[in-house]
Structure formats: structure tokens, C-alpha cells
Scaffold this active site. Structure first.
Site, PDB file in Angstrom:
ATOM      1  N   GLU A  74       0.802  -1.223   0.000  1.00 21.00           N
ATOM      2  CA  GLU A  74       0.000   0.000   0.000  1.00 21.00           C
ATOM      3  C   GLU A  74       0.834   1.271   0.000  1.00 21.00           C
ATOM      4  O   GLU A  74       0.311   2.359  -0.265  1.00 21.00           O
ATOM      5  CB  GLU A  74      -0.945  -0.007   1.204  1.00 21.00           C
ATOM      6  CG  GLU A  74      -2.056  -1.041   1.076  1.00 21.00           C
ATOM      7  CD  GLU A  74      -3.024  -1.025   2.242  1.00 21.00           C
ATOM      8  OE1 GLU A  74      -2.656  -0.513   3.310  1.00 21.00           O
ATOM      9  OE2 GLU A  74      -4.147  -1.539   2.074  1.00 21.00           O
ATOM     10  N   GLU A 134       6.911 -21.832   8.395  1.00 22.34           N
ATOM     11  CA  GLU A 134       7.388 -20.934   9.442  1.00 22.34           C
ATOM     12  C   GLU A 134       8.489 -21.569  10.283  1.00 22.34           C
ATOM     13  O   GLU A 134       9.237 -20.861  10.969  1.00 22.34           O
ATOM     14  CB  GLU A 134       6.238 -20.490  10.344  1.00 22.34           C
ATOM     15  CG  GLU A 134       5.695 -21.545  11.280  1.00 22.34           C
ATOM     16  CD  GLU A 134       4.691 -20.963  12.263  1.00 22.34           C
ATOM     17  OE1 GLU A 134       4.866 -21.204  13.463  1.00 22.34           O
ATOM     18  OE2 GLU A 134       3.756 -20.261  11.829  1.00 22.34           O
TER      19      GLU A 134
END
Length: 309
Positions: A90, A121
Site C-alpha cells: 500500500e 514458518e
């Protein structure tokens, strides 16, 4: 059939504990459930406020990296990685910055943005390899791990430190020791989740608040705003041209016609038009002043006033 992992890790974190305020949440009405969630969510801003000194250090590292020609890297897994990817994406349309100023590294890659990738992960070596290949001395790397121990993230941070980058870690586990590879630890005490272990809730909300504040403060320090206005955007279509003219009107108090003419004269460059209107200098001098001020509108205006004086 569900695969049971051969290795088991017990995480000592407040986010894994049962919340005494929500033990009967499955007996509540719909509105009662929502009220309980909302009551917990309202605790998050205060928890974030308590770590603002550490967050400020992270912002200063990021600004130092960008001013030196480096980059900011986000590293996360699961919710943390998805929020980091969103924040990085963004910034380009909001502040008209180069696409590589903020780089998001998500355990498991693009596929893991949409679905869970098994064991991603837990792969410290993958984190190390990814940052070894992309980080440079002077960059800033911000890891995000609700537990404070995600191997992919810590592996990436260790590689970043070896490469000469500065490092920070956002965690929701104040109990976890500060990892050796982390210079700035931002440990937010969000406490037990509404649903035990569901760190997409309060821990995720804290991460969103921290990321938004971190990147916005960095952009402000880099001169991407004037006052509280987004003056770094470019007028690339009719809608954005209308928005830039409104911003010019807010900043200068001048008419729509004057602002439209200034924007046209400045070739669609909002900052140039703004400095031109506020200083009275022509657009060429305004553009040169902005270049000399590294894009900071107030610094450009000060330099023009000094020359005029």
C-alpha cells in the site's frame, strides 16, 4: 487424514493462555460474543502505546536506511507475513515511493498468502537464504512473530545482521528473551487472546497498528507529506487529478482554477505545484528547491524564503 507433526514445540507466551474473561464465550449470545471480542480489542492500543519508544528507534533505523540508498524489509509467517505484505504493497500508491523501498518476505512465498504452507514458518534455513540473497549493508529488517520465536523470522534476522543490516522484531510475547540477532525488540503485551492461541486477533491487530504507524512515520520523516496531506501522489488519471487539486486547495487556500493551472504548469507534479503556489516562485525554481531539499516541502519553502530575503 491430518498429518501430525513429528516435532512438537510448546510456546510459553501469554497469547497461548486461556483468557479468563472469555471462558464462557461459547455460551454467549451473538451480541455477547461480539462485545467480548470488542472489549479485548480495546486493550490493544494501550499495549501499543507502551512500546512507542522502541518503535521510534525502528523508524529512525528505517529512515537512515532509506536516506542511505538502502531498503526496509519485512519478514513474517502466517498472519504476520500477510499483514506485512499488505503494508508494503500500500505504500507505493499512497506515497509514490519506489516499489523496492519496502520489501516483504513471507514464509512459504506467494502461495502462503492465500493458504497455509506446511512447516514454512519452522524453516530457519529458508529465512536465512532469502535474506542472504536480498539484504544489503545498511538496510533495516523488521521481523514480525507473535510468539517471538518463529524460526523463519529469526533465521532471516540472523542473516540480516551478518550482512550488516540493522534489525528489529515485533512480538506479542514479552516473556521471550531478546534474540541475539535483534537490535530493537518491540514486545507488545496484548495478553491472552479471546480464543487461546488465535494470534490473528489481538496480536494481529497490534501488528497492524505497529506496521501502519511505522511505515507512515517513516514516510513523514522522508518528506512524503506536507502537514497531514499526501503531497507525494501523482495525478495519473482524472480521479487522482481531482484529489490533487483538492489537496492543493487545502494547503494553499487558493481557488480550484488557480490550483488546476498550477498543477498543469508543474506537469502534474503535486509537490512542485504546491511549492510554486506557496512561495510565489516559478515552477522551475520550485522543482530545483525540492530536489535540493530531498523532496521535503517545508525545507524547500525555507530555502526559497532565505533566498528571497
Amino acid at each position: 487424514m491430518m498429518t501430525v507433526p513429528r516435532q512438537t514445540v510448546h510456546v510459553d507466551s501469554p497469547t497461548e493462555q486461556r483468557n479468563p474473561r472469555t471462558v464462557d464465550i461459547d455460551l454467549m449470545s451473538t451480541q455477547g460474543i461480539l462485545g467480548a471480542i470488542n472489549a479485548e480489542d480495546r486493550r490493544v492500543p494501550d499495549a501499543v502505546a507502551a512500546v512507542l519508544p522502541q518503535l521510534a528507534r525502528a523508524v529512525d533505523y528505517a529512515v537512515e536506511a532509506l536516506r542511505g540508498g538502502g531498503r526496509v524489509h519485512y519478514v513474517g509467517a502466517g498472519t504476520s507475513g500477510r499483514l506485512a505484505t499488505l503494508d508494503a504493497a500500500e505504500l507505493v500508491p499512497t506515497f509514490n515511493v519506489p516499489a523496492d523501498w519496502f520489501v516483504a518476505h513471507h514464509a512459504g512465498g506467494a502461495k502462503a498468502l492465500r493458504e497455509a504452507v506446511e512447516n514454512a514458518e519452522d524453516d530457519a534455513e529458508a529465512g536465512e537464504a532469502e535474506l542472504t540473497a536480498s539484504v544489503r549493508p545498511g538496510d533495516f529488517v523488521l521481523g514480525l512473530a507473535a510468539s517471538g520465536r518463529t524460526p523463519f523470522v529469526l533465521g532471516a534476522l540472523a542473516a540480516a545482521r551478518r550482512a550488516g543490516a540493522h534489525t528489529g522484531l515485533v512480538s506479542a510475547n514479552p516473556r521471550a528473551a531478546k534474540p541475539a540477532e535483534v537490535e530493537v525488540l518491540i514486545a507488545v503485551a496484548t495478553g491472552p487472546e479471546v480464543i487461546a492461541g488465535s494470534t490473528r486477533m489481538k496480536a494481529g491487530t497490534a501488528q497492524k497498528l505497529i506496521l501502519t504507524a511505522f511505515s507512515t512515520a517513516t514516510m513523514i520523516k522522508m518528506g512524503k507529506t506536507y502537514s497531514n496531506l499526501m503531497v507525494s501522489m501523482r495525478a495519473t488519471n482524472a480521479k487522482l487529478r481531482g484529489r490533487t487539486i483538492r489537496i492543493l486547495q487545502e494547503a494553499t487556500g487558493m481557488t480550484m482554477a488557480d490550483c488546476s493551472d498550477a498543477l498543469t504548469e508543474a506537469g502534474g507534479e503535486l509537490k512542485v505545484a504546491l511549492v510554486h503556489l506557496l512561495s510565489g516562485s516559478d515552477v522551475t525554481r520550485a522543482a530545483k528547491a525540492l530536489d535540493a531539499a530531498d523532496g521535503h516541502v517545508r525545507k524547500a519553502l525555507d530555502s526559497l524564503r532565505l533566498r528571497a530575503g
